[in-house]
Design an enzyme around this catalytic site. Structure first.
Site, mmCIF file in Angstrom:
data_model
loop_
_atom_site.group_PDB
_atom_site.id
_atom_site.type_symbol
_atom_site.label_atom_id
_atom_site.label_comp_id
_atom_site.label_asym_id
_atom_site.label_seq_id
_atom_site.Cartn_x
_atom_site.Cartn_y
_atom_site.Cartn_z
ATOM 1 N N LYS A 169 33.024 50.095 42.768
ATOM 2 C CA LYS A 169 33.946 50.577 42.651
ATOM 3 C C LYS A 169 33.704 50.163 40.475
ATOM 4 O O LYS A 169 33.391 49.109 39.411
ATOM 5 C CB LYS A 169 34.851 49.215 42.484
ATOM 6 C CG LYS A 169 36.736 50.030 42.461
ATOM 7 C CD LYS A 169 36.757 49.694 41.155
ATOM 8 C CE LYS A 169 37.801 49.100 40.445
ATOM 9 N NZ LYS A 169 38.088 50.415 39.106
ATOM 10 N N GLU A 244 28.778 38.441 36.098
ATOM 11 C CA GLU A 244 28.931 38.130 34.875
ATOM 12 C C GLU A 244 29.889 38.651 34.024
ATOM 13 O O GLU A 244 30.126 40.063 33.870
ATOM 14 C CB GLU A 244 27.811 39.318 35.124
ATOM 15 C CG GLU A 244 26.563 38.892 35.801
ATOM 16 C CD GLU A 244 25.406 38.360 35.526
ATOM 17 O OE1 GLU A 244 26.075 37.807 34.836
ATOM 18 O OE2 GLU A 244 24.482 38.337 36.345
ATOM 19 N N CYS A 278 28.531 42.324 26.373
ATOM 20 C CA CYS A 278 28.564 40.510 26.493
ATOM 21 C C CYS A 278 27.958 39.611 26.032
ATOM 22 O O CYS A 278 28.495 38.263 25.614
ATOM 23 C CB CYS A 278 28.930 40.718 28.125
ATOM 24 S SG CYS A 278 27.354 41.256 28.387
ATOM 25 N N GLU A 377 36.794 36.025 22.692
ATOM 26 C CA GLU A 377 35.309 37.592 22.816
ATOM 27 C C GLU A 377 36.927 38.467 22.919
ATOM 28 O O GLU A 377 37.592 38.549 22.881
ATOM 29 C CB GLU A 377 35.365 37.168 24.576
ATOM 30 C CG GLU A 377 34.317 38.907 24.988
ATOM 31 C CD GLU A 377 33.361 38.921 25.990
ATOM 32 O OE1 GLU A 377 34.675 39.094 26.768
ATOM 33 O OE2 GLU A 377 32.492 39.190 25.492
HETATM 34 P P1 NAD Z 1 37.838 44.122 32.977
HETATM 35 O O1 NAD Z 1 37.586 42.889 34.006
HETATM 36 O O2 NAD Z 1 38.782 44.375 32.820
HETATM 37 O O3 NAD Z 1 36.587 45.123 34.517
HETATM 38 C C1 NAD Z 1 35.925 45.066 34.534
HETATM 39 C C2 NAD Z 1 35.878 46.294 36.150
HETATM 40 O O4 NAD Z 1 36.689 45.144 37.338
HETATM 41 C C3 NAD Z 1 37.239 47.409 35.803
HETATM 42 O O5 NAD Z 1 36.140 47.825 37.164
HETATM 43 C C4 NAD Z 1 38.275 47.395 36.669
HETATM 44 O O6 NAD Z 1 38.940 48.356 37.055
HETATM 45 C C5 NAD Z 1 37.828 45.978 37.761
HETATM 46 N N1 NAD Z 1 38.927 45.410 37.696
HETATM 47 C C6 NAD Z 1 39.850 45.061 37.312
HETATM 48 N N2 NAD Z 1 40.866 44.405 37.549
HETATM 49 C C7 NAD Z 1 40.345 44.202 38.802
HETATM 50 C C8 NAD Z 1 40.746 42.769 40.354
HETATM 51 N N3 NAD Z 1 42.109 42.617 39.894
HETATM 52 N N4 NAD Z 1 40.188 43.134 40.843
HETATM 53 C C9 NAD Z 1 38.821 43.602 40.548
HETATM 54 N N5 NAD Z 1 38.438 44.356 40.486
HETATM 55 C C10 NAD Z 1 39.420 44.862 38.989
HETATM 56 O O7 NAD Z 1 35.975 44.080 31.960
HETATM 57 P P2 NAD Z 1 36.029 45.682 31.165
HETATM 58 O O8 NAD Z 1 37.109 45.047 30.153
HETATM 59 O O9 NAD Z 1 35.848 46.815 32.060
HETATM 60 O O10 NAD Z 1 34.952 44.861 30.383
HETATM 61 C C11 NAD Z 1 34.644 44.155 28.978
HETATM 62 C C12 NAD Z 1 34.560 42.290 30.055
HETATM 63 O O11 NAD Z 1 33.295 42.577 30.717
HETATM 64 C C13 NAD Z 1 34.208 41.977 28.860
HETATM 65 O O12 NAD Z 1 34.895 41.039 29.068
HETATM 66 C C14 NAD Z 1 32.429 41.320 28.947
HETATM 67 O O13 NAD Z 1 31.813 40.628 28.419
HETATM 68 C C15 NAD Z 1 32.447 41.443 30.450
HETATM 69 N N6 NAD Z 1 30.752 42.285 30.700
HETATM 70 C C16 NAD Z 1 29.999 41.657 31.186
HETATM 71 C C17 NAD Z 1 29.163 41.721 31.173
HETATM 72 C C18 NAD Z 1 27.484 40.221 31.488
HETATM 73 O O14 NAD Z 1 26.652 41.253 32.208
HETATM 74 N N7 NAD Z 1 28.467 39.535 31.625
HETATM 75 C C19 NAD Z 1 28.528 42.171 30.792
HETATM 76 C C20 NAD Z 1 29.240 43.792 30.545
HETATM 77 C C21 NAD Z 1 30.862 44.004 30.262
#
Ligand code: NAD
Length: 471
Positions: A169, A244, A278, A377
């Site tokens: 997803k 992650e 991140c 963040e």
């Molecule tokens: P997000 O958590 O909003 O979304 C990430 C994914 O999760 C998307 O596909 C989203 O649709 C899905 N999602 C949202 N709600 C969900 C739920 N209830 N159940 C299951 N899936 C759900 O994050 P974002 O805004 O897309 O990305 C930014 C964040 O990601 C930042 O906090 C960043 O630090 C983190 N990030 C971490 C890494 C790492 O490797 N540690 C890498 C890149 C980004």
């Protein structure tokens, strides 16, 4: 206008049962450039059923058979580099140099998974017992928008290498990039059902994955808040989870650092991926004895950073991915001012005379570690300098955070840098370098995550140890 009206289930592009149309934007112009028809709960159920049906055969494939499939996958993804670059720059707004790296990384990471699989021992002897590493089952792979194709390919290649099948997803905001990758994976001739890709909303499709009893494991990259929700939702069926998550990484400048050498690394870490990384080094710890010198140097350096059109080869920082993300960064810049942080450079609004596009000014504050701009963040090019008095205090500040994903130490004395690095609580610590080592484990301490990706550590996360003893 690009219309994406199919998802990928059981080896075929199919029309989703879901009917919601989601708009896709070019963040540099704010123009709508396409729509994606989103999957819904029924589509998620179908994808999980397909992955479940494919699991018995795929989990029994030999190492050689998996390597052959992964090699086809690598070739097909590598062949899409230019198309992917185009989608990354247009839909995500990555500056061209960064975009090139992001377009190559998906194939590179599949190559890494092949290497890890080649070296992996699935059967080991432990005393009188044989330990057989057994694929855990169907994996739910949930990915964010800030490196769409890279995350999809990394998680999928590792899951497949371990013998798992997958339901992916991706973020709904990167559907054009996902489409390029899905077409490439389809061309690779992967057996039907081994991978399924259903672009949909997190609280719809994601939540089916979070709760479904046929999902044995979830590998998630995204925000810490959603990561915690996934752990709580998966508790009922005791899902294996790799997370992650976010970070607030320190860049620790020691008093013997050469600032001319250090500054490109400081800004490279801080403004990486337009600040939407991140691992971004967003807390800059500076010795008070050299604070004035450092402040002058960073103002000068940031004034030369170009934020604007990602198509321009000279651009360092592209737009934020969305209006929401742009607003979030603006709010944090305003918050920094309200909290009493001293703004050295940048500020609210768009850079230069840009009137459109989700562009932000690279911004640097001087503050302290209890301010929200130093604890939360931001996910944009906003840095905070935190002065310290001695090494012990510097380490206290570096470790005084809920996160622990990445850190960098800059010193004129390598040995001293290493000694400090060893005391930082972080999944990765770099001394005088920003180099990336894809063979090493990647993941976070504390609220930056759970478990590790990459290499044998990444593979192990998709496997259960079965102990076999024969009388
Ligand atoms: P997000 O958590 O909003 O979304 C990430 C994914 O999760 C998307 O596909 C989203 O649709 C899905 N999602 C949202 N709600 C969900 C739920 N209830 N159940 C299951 N899936 C759900 O994050 P974002 O805004 O897309 O990305 C930014 C964040 O990601 C930042 O906090 C960043 O630090 C983190 N990030 C971490 C890494 C790492 O490797 N540690 C890498 C890149 C980004």
């Amino acid at each position: 206008m690009q219309q994406i009206d199919s998802i990928y289930i059981n080896g075929e592009f199919v029309t989703p049962h879901g009917t919601e149309l989601f708009e896709l934007f070019n963040p540099s112009t704010e123009a709508v450039i396409g729509t994606v028809r989103l999957a819904d709960e029924v589509d998620a159920q179908n994808a999980i059923a397909a992955a479940k049906a494919a699991f018995p055969a795929w989990s029994k494939t030999s190492k050689e058979e998996r390597i052959a499939v992964l090699k086809r996958m690598h070739k097909a993804v590598a062949a899409r580099e230019e198309e992917l670059l185009d989608a990354i720059v247009t839909e995500y707004g990555a500056p061209k140099v960064r975009g090139r790296w992001m377009a190559q990384y998906p194939a590179d990471v599949i190559a890494q998974a092949i290497e890890a699989l080649e070296d992996f021992e699935f059967v080991e002897q432990a005393g009188s017992a044989q330990v057989i590493m057994t694929p855990v089952g169907v994996a739910g792979l949930i990915t964010p928008w800030n490196s769409d194709a890279g995350f999809i390919c990394n998680k999928l290649a590792t899951a497949m290498a371990a013998g798992c099948t997958a339901v992916i997803k991706p973020s709904e905001m990167s559907a054009i990039q996902t489409q390029v990758i899905t077409e490439a994976l389809h061309e690779a001739g992967i057996p039907a059902g081994v991978f399924n890709i259903i672009t949909g909303r997190g609280d719809v499709v994601g939540d089916v994955i979070n709760h479904h009893p046929d999902i044995a494991k979830i590998s998630f990259t995204g925000s810490t808040a959603v990561g915690k929700h996934i752990v709580a939702s998966g508790a009922q069926s005791l899902k294996r989870v790799t997370l992650e998550l976010g970070g607030k990484s320190p860049t620790l400048i020691l008093d013997d650092a050469d600032l001319t050498q250090a500054m490109p690394l400081v800004l490279g870490a801080g403004f990486m991926n337009s600040g939407q990384a991140c691992v971004a080094g967003t807390r800059i710890l500076v010795p008070r004895s050299r604070q004035a010198e450092f402040e002058a140097a960073i103002i000068d350096a940031v004034n030369r950073v170009q934020s604007g059109d990602p198509q321009d080869a000279k651009t360092d920082i592209g737009p934020m991915v969305s209006q929401k993300q742009w607003q979030r960064v603006q709010d944090y810049i305003r918050l920094g001012e309200e909290e009493g942080a001293k703004r050295l450079v940048g500020g609210v609004g768009r850079p230069g005379d840009l009137e459109k596009g989700w562009f932000v000014k690279p911004t640097v504050f001087v503050g302290h570690n209890q301010m929200r701009i130093a604890r939360e963040e931001i996910f944009g090019p906003v840095l905070v300098i935190i002065p310290y008095d001695d090494e012990a205090q510097a380490l206290d500040i570096a470790n005084d955070t809920a996160y622990g994903l990445s850190a960098m130490v800059l010193s004129g004395d390598r040995e001293r840098g290493v000694r400090i690095a060893q005391q930082i609580d972080s999944g990765r610590v770099m001394v005088n370098t920003l180099a990336h080592e894809p063979k090493a484990p990647f993941g976070g301490f504390k609220q930056s995550g759970l478990g590790r990706e990459m290499g044998k550590w990444g593979m192990q996360a998709y496997l259960e140890a079965k102990t076999l003893m024969v009388g």
